[in-house]
Design a protein around this motif. Structure first.
Motif, PDB file in Angstrom:
ATOM      1  N   TYR A   1     -35.445  27.861  29.981  1.00  0.00           N
ATOM      2  CA  TYR A   1     -36.151  26.977  29.226  1.00  0.00           C
ATOM      3  C   TYR A   1     -37.463  26.675  29.369  1.00  0.00           C
ATOM      4  O   TYR A   1     -37.930  26.668  30.590  1.00  0.00           O
ATOM      5  CB  TYR A   1     -35.463  25.581  29.128  1.00  0.00           C
ATOM      6  CG  TYR A   1     -34.136  25.561  28.684  1.00  0.00           C
ATOM      7  CD1 TYR A   1     -33.672  25.107  27.374  1.00  0.00           C
ATOM      8  CD2 TYR A   1     -33.251  25.930  29.424  1.00  0.00           C
ATOM      9  CE1 TYR A   1     -32.409  25.038  26.882  1.00  0.00           C
ATOM     10  CE2 TYR A   1     -31.619  25.725  28.967  1.00  0.00           C
ATOM     11  CZ  TYR A   1     -31.576  25.411  27.682  1.00  0.00           C
ATOM     12  OH  TYR A   1     -30.205  25.468  27.155  1.00  0.00           O
ATOM     13  N   ILE A   2     -38.395  26.859  28.513  1.00  0.00           N
ATOM     14  CA  ILE A   2     -39.840  26.804  28.662  1.00  0.00           C
ATOM     15  C   ILE A   2     -40.345  25.454  27.606  1.00  0.00           C
ATOM     16  O   ILE A   2     -40.051  25.602  26.482  1.00  0.00           O
ATOM     17  CB  ILE A   2     -40.602  28.065  28.246  1.00  0.00           C
ATOM     18  CG1 ILE A   2     -40.117  29.207  29.213  1.00  0.00           C
ATOM     19  CG2 ILE A   2     -42.333  27.873  28.456  1.00  0.00           C
ATOM     20  CD1 ILE A   2     -40.569  30.509  29.011  1.00  0.00           C
ATOM     21  N   THR A   3     -41.192  24.880  28.312  1.00  0.00           N
ATOM     22  CA  THR A   3     -42.099  24.020  27.456  1.00  0.00           C
ATOM     23  C   THR A   3     -43.488  23.872  27.554  1.00  0.00           C
ATOM     24  O   THR A   3     -43.676  24.049  28.802  1.00  0.00           O
ATOM     25  CB  THR A   3     -41.572  22.461  27.831  1.00  0.00           C
ATOM     26  OG1 THR A   3     -41.681  22.236  29.091  1.00  0.00           O
ATOM     27  CG2 THR A   3     -39.929  22.151  27.256  1.00  0.00           C
TER      28      THR A   3
ATOM     29  N   GLY B   1     -45.840  26.779  36.401  1.00  0.00           N
ATOM     30  CA  GLY B   1     -44.298  26.226  36.059  1.00  0.00           C
ATOM     31  C   GLY B   1     -43.713  26.279  37.184  1.00  0.00           C
ATOM     32  O   GLY B   1     -42.839  25.361  37.349  1.00  0.00           O
ATOM     33  N   LEU B   2     -43.466  27.220  37.936  1.00  0.00           N
ATOM     34  CA  LEU B   2     -42.602  27.612  39.112  1.00  0.00           C
ATOM     35  C   LEU B   2     -42.767  26.562  40.087  1.00  0.00           C
ATOM     36  O   LEU B   2     -41.901  25.781  40.680  1.00  0.00           O
ATOM     37  CB  LEU B   2     -42.513  28.799  39.674  1.00  0.00           C
ATOM     38  CG  LEU B   2     -42.239  30.206  38.884  1.00  0.00           C
ATOM     39  CD1 LEU B   2     -42.693  31.382  39.643  1.00  0.00           C
ATOM     40  CD2 LEU B   2     -40.870  29.989  38.893  1.00  0.00           C
ATOM     41  N   ALA B   3     -44.085  26.066  40.382  1.00  0.00           N
ATOM     42  CA  ALA B   3     -44.598  25.057  41.324  1.00  0.00           C
ATOM     43  C   ALA B   3     -44.029  23.661  40.894  1.00  0.00           C
ATOM     44  O   ALA B   3     -43.347  22.916  41.528  1.00  0.00           O
ATOM     45  CB  ALA B   3     -46.148  24.889  41.498  1.00  0.00           C
ATOM     46  N   PHE B   4     -44.231  23.547  39.520  1.00  0.00           N
ATOM     47  CA  PHE B   4     -43.705  22.251  38.852  1.00  0.00           C
ATOM     48  C   PHE B   4     -42.167  22.158  39.022  1.00  0.00           C
ATOM     49  O   PHE B   4     -41.695  20.812  39.522  1.00  0.00           O
ATOM     50  CB  PHE B   4     -44.066  21.965  37.551  1.00  0.00           C
ATOM     51  CG  PHE B   4     -43.450  20.783  36.898  1.00  0.00           C
ATOM     52  CD1 PHE B   4     -44.038  19.457  37.046  1.00  0.00           C
ATOM     53  CD2 PHE B   4     -42.320  20.694  36.014  1.00  0.00           C
ATOM     54  CE1 PHE B   4     -43.412  18.501  36.586  1.00  0.00           C
ATOM     55  CE2 PHE B   4     -41.847  19.751  35.452  1.00  0.00           C
ATOM     56  CZ  PHE B   4     -42.352  18.494  35.579  1.00  0.00           C
TER      57      PHE B   4
ATOM     58  N   LYS C   1     -44.029  36.686  26.489  1.00  0.00           N
ATOM     59  CA  LYS C   1     -44.448  37.080  27.610  1.00  0.00           C
ATOM     60  C   LYS C   1     -44.125  36.426  28.900  1.00  0.00           C
ATOM     61  O   LYS C   1     -43.750  37.166  29.809  1.00  0.00           O
ATOM     62  CB  LYS C   1     -46.014  37.225  27.562  1.00  0.00           C
ATOM     63  CG  LYS C   1     -46.605  38.144  26.329  1.00  0.00           C
ATOM     64  CD  LYS C   1     -48.124  38.087  26.484  1.00  0.00           C
ATOM     65  CE  LYS C   1     -48.857  38.837  25.467  1.00  0.00           C
ATOM     66  NZ  LYS C   1     -50.310  38.594  25.511  1.00  0.00           N
ATOM     67  N   ILE C   2     -43.692  35.192  28.716  1.00  0.00           N
ATOM     68  CA  ILE C   2     -43.184  34.404  30.018  1.00  0.00           C
ATOM     69  C   ILE C   2     -41.881  34.751  30.253  1.00  0.00           C
ATOM     70  O   ILE C   2     -41.495  35.081  31.061  1.00  0.00           O
ATOM     71  CB  ILE C   2     -43.318  32.926  29.576  1.00  0.00           C
ATOM     72  CG1 ILE C   2     -45.190  32.383  29.723  1.00  0.00           C
ATOM     73  CG2 ILE C   2     -42.526  32.157  30.672  1.00  0.00           C
ATOM     74  CD1 ILE C   2     -45.234  31.101  29.301  1.00  0.00           C
TER      75      ILE C   2
ATOM     76  N   ASP D   1     -42.042  23.882  32.934  1.00  0.00           N
ATOM     77  CA  ASP D   1     -43.009  23.308  32.053  1.00  0.00           C
ATOM     78  C   ASP D   1     -44.250  23.255  32.319  1.00  0.00           C
ATOM     79  O   ASP D   1     -44.738  22.960  33.590  1.00  0.00           O
ATOM     80  CB  ASP D   1     -42.251  21.494  32.627  1.00  0.00           C
ATOM     81  CG  ASP D   1     -43.082  20.667  31.720  1.00  0.00           C
ATOM     82  OD1 ASP D   1     -43.631  19.426  32.247  1.00  0.00           O
ATOM     83  OD2 ASP D   1     -42.853  20.755  30.452  1.00  0.00           O
ATOM     84  N   ILE D   2     -44.974  23.725  31.367  1.00  0.00           N
ATOM     85  CA  ILE D   2     -46.286  24.084  31.651  1.00  0.00           C
ATOM     86  C   ILE D   2     -47.465  23.425  30.914  1.00  0.00           C
ATOM     87  O   ILE D   2     -47.131  23.413  29.685  1.00  0.00           O
ATOM     88  CB  ILE D   2     -46.591  25.971  31.372  1.00  0.00           C
ATOM     89  CG1 ILE D   2     -45.590  26.519  32.293  1.00  0.00           C
ATOM     90  CG2 ILE D   2     -48.061  26.494  31.606  1.00  0.00           C
ATOM     91  CD1 ILE D   2     -45.369  27.801  31.646  1.00  0.00           C
TER      92      ILE D   2
END
Length: 111
Positions: free
Chosen positions: A54-56, A97-100, A37-38, A18-19
């Motif tokens: 999943y990416i937001t 995103g990884l930190a979140f 790219k992500i 979640d970025i």
């Protein structure tokens, strides 16, 4: 539902990044440019498959964030809506995103 308990992930991995960024994701072209790219970065540098990810992307305005006791002021000059995202941003976006995700995992399973 989306999540690790979903039938699609019962025997596999689940990763949700979640970025959030100031104004970067307001232009759909930036999202279309950075999303592959992500996914590529994550599938090449982890054991995750595209179906596990999943990416937001969240576009936030500076005044939605507080820092040093006040809302963050607007930029002096707006970002060009047609300027491509620098590839150098990708590791930072993924790391954020990884930190979140790590924080959310910790909150859910450790508290």
């Amino acid at each position: 539902t989306i999540g690790p308990d979903n039938i699609d992930h019962k025997d596999g991995d689940f990763f949700w990044a979640d970025i959030s960024a100031f104004t970067v994701f307001s232009d759909p072209e930036n999202c279309y440019e950075v999303m592959p790219k992500i996914f590529s970065y994550l599938t090449k540098n982890t054991n995750l498959k595209q179906g596990d990810i999943y990416i937001t992307l969240n576009d936030i305005k500076p005044h939605h964030v507080g820092r040093n006791g006040v809302a963050v002021p607007p930029r002096a000059t707006p970002l060009s809506s047609h300027a491509p995202l620098p590839s150098a941003l990708l590791p930072g976006l993924v790391a954020g995103g990884l930190a979140f995700v790590t924080l959310e995992y910790w909150r859910r399973y450790m508290l």
